[in-house]
Structure formats: C-alpha cells, structure tokens
Scaffold this active site. Structure first.
Site: not given
Length: 754
Positions: A143, A618
């Site tokens: 990510c 994230h």
C-alpha cells in the site's frame, strides 16, 4: 464518435495485422459501432474542443521550442493520426463476429466529450491518460507503493513526461495495449475470497509475490481437482440427458467423444480464478470513507446486470430458440454442454449486499467488487523485453497500460514493478511494512539517475544532443536550501547549498505546527556551542557560531515530508507522533534570505498513514485529478470526496489517520487572486467535476454493458449452432431451393436456359 476512441490505425499497423494483439483490438473496436435507438446513457455535450489540454512540463517547453516540429504541427499530426485510427477501423474482417450486437438498440455517444478524448501527440498517440481512473492491487503490504504511485500519476507534468520519454517505437509499428492480461491471467470471482480468512490490517492481509504465487498455486491445485471431478461427473450427466432426449436422438457416439474432448480443451483454456485476501473492514477504514460522494472503482454491478437482463429478455422474446428461465432472464452458453445465467457473474457482489440493499457498501465489499468487475491489468513482465529492467521502465509500462487500455476504470497489478523494486533495494524485499516517504525518496533519486545515464535517448523530437543536462525529475521536484554559518568571533560567514527532492517538516514535542506560518517567511536559526562548536577556517579553531537555513530555490512540485516517525529512547523503537499539523489548500512559500524567492502552491496530493506506529498500519492517498476533482485511493478502490474532507487528517491522539506526505503544485498568483475575487468559481468547478464523474461512470457502464452483451450474443450463436434442429433447418434450406429449381426445368434440351 465512439469508434474514434476505441480503435487502432489499421493502415499504420498493417505489418502487424496478423498478430494476436491487433485481432483482439479490432474485435473490441468494431463492437462499438454507432447504432440508432435508445438505451445508451445520454451525456451532455461538452463545451470543450476535440481534445482537452493538459499542463505542459517546464522542460518540455524548451524541448518543443528547439524541435523543428512545433507543438501545433505535433498536435495536427497527432489528430490526423487519431482520426485515421477510428475511421479505418469501421470496416474490419472481425465486424461479422460482432455485427449481431447491433440488434440491441444502443445509441453511441454523439459528443466530443473530454472523458473519451484527451490530448494526443506523436509521443502520446493514445492520449495523456487524464480520463482514466484505476486502482492498484495490493500484493502484501504494498500500500505504501500504491499510494505514492497514485499521487505521481495525478501530477500531469510527471505523467506526461513518463509517457513521452524515452521515445517508444514509431507509431506506425506500435501496437496499442488495449487489454493487458499478463503472463498469468488474474481472474477474480466470488470463490476467490472464500479460501482464506480476511485480516484487519495490511500487514497480515497479504503475502509476498512469491509466497502468494505458491499460495495461489496450492489452492488452484485443490480447486482444479475438485472442479475436474465435479465437471467430469456433470459432463457425463449431460451426455446421458442428451442421449435420452429428443435433441440427442440418433446422434453418433463419436460426436459425444469429440464434444467431450472439446469440453476438456475449453476447461483447460478457461483461466482459473485467483484466490486472494482483501483487507477486512473495521471502524478505522469505515470512518475514512465517511466523506465518500461517489464510488468510481468498486461500485456494484447492478447497472450492468439490469441492462443486460433487459436486453436479454427482449432478445429472448424475439428469438424462439433462445432459452429463458422463469423470470425471463437470458441463458447463455459457456461451453457446448453447460448453460449458465449471465447474472450469476454478479452474485459475488450482490450476495454480500442482500441484507444491506439500502446501505453504503463497506470497503471490503468495494474491493471485492473492484477485483471481480475488472479489468485487472496484470503488468507482470516488461512490455519491451529489449529494454533494461529498471524502475523507470516498469513505471512507464504501468502508465502506458492504463492510458492505452480500452476501459476507463479498472485495476492495475504492478507485479513487475514491485519485483524490480525488491531487486534494486533490499530494504523493500521484506514482508514488513515500509515507509512511503523512504520509497518516494528512493524512487525519485533512482529516476533521476536513470535519466542522467540515458540522457541522449530522453531528448524530445529528432534533435538529440549529448551536451544537454535536462532532467524532468530535477526540473519538477528539485529545490535548494542554503546553510549559512556565522562565526561569532570573527563574523566570517560560510555558505553551502544543499539540494532536496522533498522538504522535511519537523515535529517538536507536543507542539502544534502550522505549515503556512512556517513557510511564509522560512528560516531556521540554531546556536552551535558546547560540543557542537563550529570549526572556523579563519580563526583556525572551534568557535561558537550561528547557523541559519533558508530557501534559495523552490521546485515546481513541492513535496513535504511530515516527520511523524521518530526513535524513542524509552521504547527503544520508532514511534508515531500524533501532533496536530495544519496544512492548507493553497500555500505561500518565501525565503528571508532572498525576497525574490516566492511561489504560490496548491495542494495536489496527500499520502495518509492509518495506524498507531510505523511498523504496521495502512497507507491510502487523496489526489486532485484535473478532471474529476478530489479522489480517495484505497488500493483497489477509488471514490470521489468533498474538498473539506481533504483537510481533516491533521492528527490528534484520538485519531490514528494522519497526513504523512503532501504534494503541492506551483500555480500562478494571478489565478489564485482571480479565484478569491470570484465567489462562484469554486461552486462552478465543483459542478464541472461532478458532471465529469457522472460522464465517466455512464461511459464506463455503457462500454462494459456493450462488451457483455456482445459476448453473450456470441455465446448465444454458439448455443444455437449446436442445436440439431437449427443445423438441420440450415442445411435443408439450400437443398429445397435446388429441388424447386430443378422442378422448373421441363426439358433437358432447354435446360441451358436459366
């Protein structure tokens, strides 16, 4: 008009006309011929010209001035090439295959919409990619990579430079990458998400490329065994039913053997679904998506299924041989013996929403829908094998795959790029969470070094000189800091310049930081004393001194690194700071050293970190697209958000979602002043972006629906062709005509008279 957008210059691609790539392109291009009727989404005619204009990088202007081909000539040639593409593709040999799709009463887009047509040149023969919105597949803690690449793609100057340089093969011999499936086709169905347990964060939700391939291979072997046993039993049952049915009466047994072989071949050729795990929804991710206005990538397939069902029902009523179920839904053929409902392909998304029809889909549901909906561009190899395996070439392949694809939305699997990254830097060759800023810094430096090494090949047009030092990475991102150290004993001043590609914003203790106040008249002062005394070359000894840091040169793209991660002596590890850092939409930057150093910036992108520490969490990003406004990219999904949502990630101890890297783009001072004077400008811009998003979704839904119906019609033809009654009727018709013609002949003497 749609033909112009989805076709390839048949005339110029004549040397490769027999290749598989061109055949596939021709089939897709001819499936979008104009027809009359209703059923297409109506889109208002755009007031723009035939091609939308995008920003031109600073170094490109000098290149184009030196080139003997001016920009106007380049655009005219590009437009001529563009029109030749879509005019010549109107008549192809594959038109017969898709000609039956015109029975569905679709009305093509009769508009010069900027959503379909973008700026084209000889170096960008398929547009500048400003009308494409693609998500990135997460391969296991990638990510950090996806968020940075999305921010760079949404900077027009960076994207256009990557698309233009180095110059590819001539447009005459270039084949459009209209549908890139990769060496390993990645197909996702509802079964793709049933074999593993979803995880709550990106650290445990994915595996590495190698492990993932092995993991997928293991599951595919099991699924293949199960599918092969079940499919074999089903085929035997189908053969028994056919043998006992009226349609199969009197049919030779050898035909069944041939059919069985054909079914086995189709089963082997049909790609198996990829088994993967998507990030599970939680309170943190759902709070992130609260400001969503419109889902662009990851929206459910309801529109496609409804329109396909309506078209199929109409076709079933018109054709007595087409089989329908009790609801009137169309039954299409996947192979010769197995009939399935086309709406079953949408069950993967619809089943998850059966109990939540009136609620907004979760991030997990959107990611599954995005993968199933596709298309998934699997860039798992270099598109030009003769080129060097570098990060720049890998990113260029990704950008070209997005720009040249026939779809407006979809997902990219940057397999080859991640593979090259792990080879180039061992720090990224791990399953641990990586730092997005470290990746950005390494990427820009690697690109700059690559361009310097290959500078003669990176020139614009035919004029390529070896003594040129042009480097669009440094032209866009490079700034300069000046360090001045003044000796307090002799007042001697020592200066040293330090270049930077990203500017650090220090976070001190629990203090609140305002970036606008810090950079309005930027300077830093520090006393050098005690163990930090400065060695003066004039005094020949360690002396107390004052160090001042100021700005000497400002870049075109100002990337700010908010230093939220620091080493803690108490915890003996890196920790995350949740200090409040205010960042504006428009930023004024100046220097106290030189009053002429002044620029005005507007926010272009934000890389956001979600989590309590640097070792886990994230990354997502928010980017300002030149056509669609503010978009939130969360790996596979993309959605439009409100402008006020962009400024909410300032950070505080109760919120783990904070801005980490900011991208500011230089803008003209006059433009900002005019915007401040005109109150209605922002509302007009918002209405324009909302209209563009509506056009994008309507165009994308129409193209996908058209493709599905064309494929369903081909399968229907195959199904009808395998029915003995239809075959018998087709074969008997010409024989009856011949008999009637023979009966008219009454005399052999006059038989030569017709």
């Amino acid at each position: 008009m749609i033909k112009r957008w989805l076709s390839v210059n048949r005339k110029k691609s004549h040397p490769e006309k027999n290749t598989q790539g061109n055949d596939e392109i021709n089939r897709k291009a001819t499936s979008l011929k104009k027809t009359k009727g209703s059923g297409d989404p109506s889109i208002a005619k755009s007031p723009s010209a035939k091609s939308s204009t995008s920003s031109i990088p600073s170094n490109l202007a000098s290149h184009e001035r030196r080139s003997k081909f001016s920009s106007q000539t380049d655009n005219l040639a590009g437009n001529k090439h563009y029109h030749e593409h879509y005019h010549n593709m109107a008549s192809t040999s594959d038109e017969r295959e898709y000609d039956s799709s015109t029975t569905y009463e679709d009305r093509a887009f009769d508009t010069e919409s900027s959503i379909l047509f973008t700026t084209i040149t000889d170096l960008m023969p398929y547009g500048d990619g400003s009308n494409k919105v693609f998500g990135y597949e997460n391969f296991g803690n990638t990510c950090y990579c996806n968020s940075v690449l999305q921010c760079l793609y949404n900077i027009p100057e960076f994207r256009c430079n990557v698309l233009r340089y180095p110059e590819r093969v001539a447009a005459v011999n270039r084949i459009r990458k209209s549908d890139l499936k990769g060496s390993k086709i990645r197909v996702f169905t509802n079964e793709s998400f049933e074999t593993s347990t979803n995880s709550g964060n990106s650290n445990t939700g994915y595996q590495s490329n190698d492990n993932e391939d092995a993991h997928n291979h293991h599951h595919l072997q099991q699924s293949d065994q199960d599918n092969s046993s079940s499919s074999t039993q089903e085929k035997q049952n189908n053969f028994e039913r056919k043998r006992n049915s009226f349609m199969g009466f009197g049919k030779d047994k050898s035909n069944y053997k041939d059919s069985a072989k054909k079914d086995d071949n189709n089963e082997m050729e049909r790609p198996q679904p990829v088994h993967t795990v998507v990030m599970a929804s939680d309170t943190l991710t759902e709070k992130l998506h609260e400001g969503c206005k419109k889902i662009i990538v990851g929206r459910p397939l309801l529109k496609q299924s409804d329109s396909l069902s309506k078209a199929s029902t109409t076709d079933c009523q018109a054709n007595s041989h087409c089989q329908c179920d009790s609801q009137g839904s169309r039954i299409t053929s996947v192979d010769d013996d197995v009939l399935v409902n086309p709406e079953s392909c949408n069950d993967a998304v619809n089943n998850s929403n059966n109990n939540k029809e009136n609620t907004f889909p979760t991030s997990e549901q959107r990611k599954k829908a995005a993968l199933i909906r596709g298309p998934v561009l699997n860039v798992d190899h270099l598109l030009y094998p003769t080129e060097e395996a570098t990060l720049y070439n890998g990113l260029k392949d990704i950008f070209e795959s997005i720009t040249e694809n026939l779809s407006l939305t979809g997902i990219v699997s940057p397999t080859e790029f991640v593979k090259i990254l792990k080879k180039e830097n061992v720090l990224f060759n791990t399953m641990m969470q990586q730092d997005a800023h470290e990746f950005l810094n390494f990427l820009l430096n690697d690109f700059s070094e690559y361009i310097q090494r290959n500078n003669p090949r990176m020139r614009f047009g035919p004029q390529k000189t070896d003594n040129s030092n042009d480097n669009f990475i440094t032209d866009l991102f490079k700034g300069t800091l000046t360090n001045r150290i003044k000796c307090l004993t002799c007042d001697n001043i020592t200066s040293r310049d330090e270049p930077f590609l990203d500017f650090p914003i220090e976070v001190q203790g629990d203090e609140e930081t305002d970036i606008q106040k810090m950079l309005k008249s930027y300077h830093q002062r520090e006393m050098l004393n005690g163990v930090n005394k400065f060695y003066c070359n004039k005094c020949y000894g360690l002396q107390e001194a004052e160090r001042m840091v100021g700005l000497k040169q400002l870049p075109h793209i100002l990337s700010l690194h908010l230093k939220r991660f620091k080493y803690s002596e108490e915890q003996k590890s890196n920790i995350k700071l949740f200090n409040k850092i205010l960042y504006p939409l428009t930023l004024d930057v100046s220097s106290t050293f030189n009053t002429s150093v002044y620029k005005k910036y507007e926010l272009s992108g934000v890389v956001i970190h979600m989590g309590s520490g640097p070792q886990h969490g994230h990354y997502v990003c928010i980017c300002r697209n030149e056509k669609f406004g503010w978009l939130l990219y969360d790996d596979e999904t993309v959605e439009s958000i409100k402008e006020e949502t962009v400024l909410q990630f300032t950070g505080h101890p109760g919120d783990q979602t904070t801005a980490y890297v900011l991208f500011y783009k230089e803008t003209q001072a006059d433009k900002t002043e005019n915007q401040n004077e005109n109150i209605d400008t922002s509302s007009q811009d918002q209405m324009q972006t909302d209209n563009n998003i509506e056009q994008l979704i309507k165009c994308d839904d129409w193209l996908r629906d058209r493709k599905l119906r064309a494929a369903a019609n081909i399968e229907r033809k195959k199904t009808l062709g395998n029915i003995p009654e239809v075959k018998t009727a087709e074969t008997k018709t010409p024989l009856n005509d011949k008999k009637r013609n023979k009966q008219k002949r009454k005399s052999r003497i006059l038989s030569f008279i017709k």
